[in-house]
Design an enzyme around this catalytic site. Sequence first.
Site, PDB file in Angstrom:
ATOM      1  N   TRP A 129       1.331   6.150   2.217  1.00 25.63           N
ATOM      2  CA  TRP A 129       0.631   5.290   3.177  1.00 25.63           C
ATOM      3  C   TRP A 129       0.015   6.069   4.334  1.00 25.63           C
ATOM      4  O   TRP A 129      -0.782   5.539   5.081  1.00 25.63           O
ATOM      5  CB  TRP A 129       1.626   4.266   3.778  1.00 25.63           C
ATOM      6  CG  TRP A 129       2.908   4.917   4.216  1.00 25.63           C
ATOM      7  CD1 TRP A 129       4.056   4.991   3.473  1.00 25.63           C
ATOM      8  CD2 TRP A 129       3.169   5.622   5.431  1.00 25.63           C
ATOM      9  NE1 TRP A 129       5.022   5.702   4.163  1.00 25.63           N
ATOM     10  CE2 TRP A 129       4.504   6.096   5.367  1.00 25.63           C
ATOM     11  CE3 TRP A 129       2.421   5.904   6.581  1.00 25.63           C
ATOM     12  CZ2 TRP A 129       5.099   6.835   6.394  1.00 25.63           C
ATOM     13  CZ3 TRP A 129       2.998   6.645   7.592  1.00 25.63           C
ATOM     14  CH2 TRP A 129       4.325   7.099   7.490  1.00 25.63           C
ATOM     15  N   ASN A 130       0.393   7.339   4.505  1.00 33.06           N
ATOM     16  CA  ASN A 130       0.062   7.987   5.785  1.00 33.06           C
ATOM     17  C   ASN A 130      -1.416   8.375   5.912  1.00 33.06           C
ATOM     18  O   ASN A 130      -1.986   8.293   6.999  1.00 33.06           O
ATOM     19  CB  ASN A 130       0.975   9.186   6.036  1.00 33.06           C
ATOM     20  CG  ASN A 130       0.851  10.251   4.991  1.00 33.06           C
ATOM     21  OD1 ASN A 130       0.457   9.989   3.863  1.00 33.06           O
ATOM     22  ND2 ASN A 130       1.173  11.472   5.355  1.00 33.06           N
ATOM     23  N   LYS A 153      -1.099   2.848  -7.630  1.00 31.73           N
ATOM     24  CA  LYS A 153      -0.106   2.096  -6.855  1.00 31.73           C
ATOM     25  C   LYS A 153      -0.119   2.603  -5.428  1.00 31.73           C
ATOM     26  O   LYS A 153       0.404   3.674  -5.124  1.00 31.73           O
ATOM     27  CB  LYS A 153       1.301   2.243  -7.440  1.00 31.73           C
ATOM     28  CG  LYS A 153       2.281   1.334  -6.701  1.00 31.73           C
ATOM     29  CD  LYS A 153       3.665   1.932  -6.644  1.00 31.73           C
ATOM     30  CE  LYS A 153       4.540   1.302  -5.584  1.00 31.73           C
ATOM     31  NZ  LYS A 153       4.012   1.251  -4.234  1.00 31.73           N
ATOM     32  N   PRO A 154      -0.730   1.812  -4.524  1.00 32.89           N
ATOM     33  CA  PRO A 154      -0.661   2.222  -3.127  1.00 32.89           C
ATOM     34  C   PRO A 154       0.763   2.034  -2.634  1.00 32.89           C
ATOM     35  O   PRO A 154       1.530   1.282  -3.230  1.00 32.89           O
ATOM     36  CB  PRO A 154      -1.602   1.230  -2.420  1.00 32.89           C
ATOM     37  CG  PRO A 154      -1.665   0.037  -3.305  1.00 32.89           C
ATOM     38  CD  PRO A 154      -1.388   0.512  -4.706  1.00 32.89           C
ATOM     39  N   GLY A 204       4.096  11.720  -2.046  1.00 31.59           N
ATOM     40  CA  GLY A 204       5.162  11.049  -1.310  1.00 31.59           C
ATOM     41  C   GLY A 204       6.265  12.016  -0.958  1.00 31.59           C
ATOM     42  O   GLY A 204       6.043  13.231  -0.864  1.00 31.59           O
ATOM     43  N   SER A 205       7.447  11.479  -0.781  1.00 34.68           N
ATOM     44  CA  SER A 205       8.559  12.293  -0.281  1.00 34.68           C
ATOM     45  C   SER A 205       9.162  13.157  -1.388  1.00 34.68           C
ATOM     46  O   SER A 205       9.021  12.863  -2.579  1.00 34.68           O
ATOM     47  CB  SER A 205       9.635  11.372   0.287  1.00 34.68           C
ATOM     48  OG  SER A 205      10.140  10.554  -0.743  1.00 34.68           O
ATOM     49  N   GLU A 226       2.697  15.920  -4.886  1.00 36.95           N
ATOM     50  CA  GLU A 226       2.285  16.390  -3.547  1.00 36.95           C
ATOM     51  C   GLU A 226       3.315  15.841  -2.578  1.00 36.95           C
ATOM     52  O   GLU A 226       3.311  14.647  -2.274  1.00 36.95           O
ATOM     53  CB  GLU A 226       0.884  15.851  -3.201  1.00 36.95           C
ATOM     54  CG  GLU A 226      -0.212  16.228  -4.184  1.00 36.95           C
ATOM     55  CD  GLU A 226      -0.738  17.644  -4.015  1.00 36.95           C
ATOM     56  OE1 GLU A 226      -0.333  18.325  -3.059  1.00 36.95           O
ATOM     57  OE2 GLU A 226      -1.540  18.066  -4.861  1.00 36.95           O
ATOM     58  N   CYS A 261       1.611  15.028   6.041  1.00 40.10           N
ATOM     59  CA  CYS A 261       2.426  15.935   5.237  1.00 40.10           C
ATOM     60  C   CYS A 261       2.351  17.339   5.803  1.00 40.10           C
ATOM     61  O   CYS A 261       3.314  18.088   5.779  1.00 40.10           O
ATOM     62  CB  CYS A 261       1.971  15.908   3.786  1.00 40.10           C
ATOM     63  SG  CYS A 261       0.224  16.168   3.572  1.00 40.10           S
ATOM     64  N   GLU A 358      12.503  17.289   7.412  1.00 42.73           N
ATOM     65  CA  GLU A 358      11.188  16.728   7.732  1.00 42.73           C
ATOM     66  C   GLU A 358      11.370  15.573   8.725  1.00 42.73           C
ATOM     67  O   GLU A 358      12.138  14.651   8.467  1.00 42.73           O
ATOM     68  CB  GLU A 358      10.489  16.218   6.464  1.00 42.73           C
ATOM     69  CG  GLU A 358       9.041  15.823   6.739  1.00 42.73           C
ATOM     70  CD  GLU A 358       8.266  15.360   5.498  1.00 42.73           C
ATOM     71  OE1 GLU A 358       7.039  15.548   5.469  1.00 42.73           O
ATOM     72  OE2 GLU A 358       8.870  14.797   4.584  1.00 42.73           O
TER      73      GLU A 358
END
Length: 454
Positions: A129-130, A153-154, A204-205, A226, A261, A358
């Site tokens: 989402w960032n 898929k957002p 994502g994470s 990523e 990120c 993080e």
Amino acid sequence: MQVINPANGAVITEIPADTREQVQSKIEKLRKGQGLWADVPVEERLAAILRFGELVSDEIDNLAVILTQETGKPLQQSINEIKGANNRLVHLKANAKKWLVEEVMVDEGATKEHIAYEPLGVVANISAWNFPYNVGYNVFLYALVAGNAVIYKPSEFASLTGLKFRELLWKAGIPANAFECVIGTGEVGQMLLDADLDGYFFTGSYATGRYIATQVAPKLVPMQLELGGKDPLYVMDDVADIKQAAINAAEGAFYNNGQSCCAVERIYVQAGIYDQFVEYFVEEVKAYKIGDPMDKTTFIGPLTRKPQQQVLLDQVQDALLKGAELKHGGFSPEGPGYYFTPTVLTSVTHDMDVMKEESFGPIIGIQKVGNDDEALNLMMDTPYGLTAAVFGTDKDRALALLKQLPVGTAYWNCCDRVSPNVPWSGRKNSGLGSTLSYQGIRAFVQPKAYHLRD
Ligand code: NDP
């Protein structure tokens, strides 16, 4: 599914999440359409993508408001993101055909040898989402140009933006059976993992990425991850302008509320300039305007996700208990919205979570170092490997450090930037594979070798 405005906690709207049956039927639709889309000449596929870019530009004000309302990103930064992401289209326009057409390797003799680049098929794009424009475009636009069908898929925190992508892609001429969007939480992401798709592209994470890797590995299809980072920035004592370095470093740490990120997540400063650097840095951060993200002059809005407030508070507490000094911020202000005051900690060490985990928020630790060796050891002391930055006048000295760091991106006198001309990739826990550049075009095709005898 409720869409919440993080600036005030209000429900913006409710949208239906996809059921398993709906996800399956979308995948089946894409299966039928993918071959047809792949048969469209690359020039026409590219033209449709470029039309999409024009439609986005035409609607930028509305799209920026949607992004700001669902993520809390300050409006000017939403506009910047949407405008900036257009550089992916410029890159594709200049490069897609060049890297996708068949290559003739041997054209003489009895056996001609060619390489054809075929699309992977139907690929999943599970996204974050960032920066939904940047990280979305890196995958779905490149995949579509290469002739794949994409199921996108957002993140649940950028669903309205995801639905706009679908609307505008279809309007631009991408067939409905070449692009689809599925709405929902991680459960819907899981449904994509349960399906047999031809590639998985995830942003994502680390925790989710690692899980996805275990799920996708037995399928033996291409997968890219990523993931997050704990990106260091080192300021050497020969830096040309200490104040400018402090301003740049602060922007790298706090832009998009630190939810990038490749945000600067930890800073090391050589002892001779440390006090001066910290003074300029804190002065800069104190001047940031915090508030309503719909106000174009706001620099720091709310965090996108409420639980992150506690993560940041815990990092501050942990650091203070272990001897850090709080120079600014350190708390969530009273009132509605998921705000966190931009936070600067000094006298930090690698015993503290703020220098190791993080943060993904507006918080930074600044550590004093004696020399380059000490800086290098500390910069390497992380399981992540996304980016690293060195500020200083002596290019050779900076490059000597950057060459030793196991990161996908190295910055000299800059930070927190992504360009479509060079690959975007993480090492170690920051990911697998590259998006962007010619490598990011080739990521969405598989080679077929032809040995041809007349
Ligand atoms: P998450 O890992 O929480 O989520 C990423 C995506 O995965 C979301 O769409 C999420 O859905 C989905 N998901 C969650 N669980 C599953 C599951 N079990 N199966 C399939 N899909 C699932 O990351 P965030 O969205 O919070 O993004 C922030 C992270 O992304 C940070 O670590 C950041 O550093 C990293 N990032 C990396 C980038 C890079 O290029 N290296 C760029 C941008 C961000 P839902 O949101 O609906 O739960």
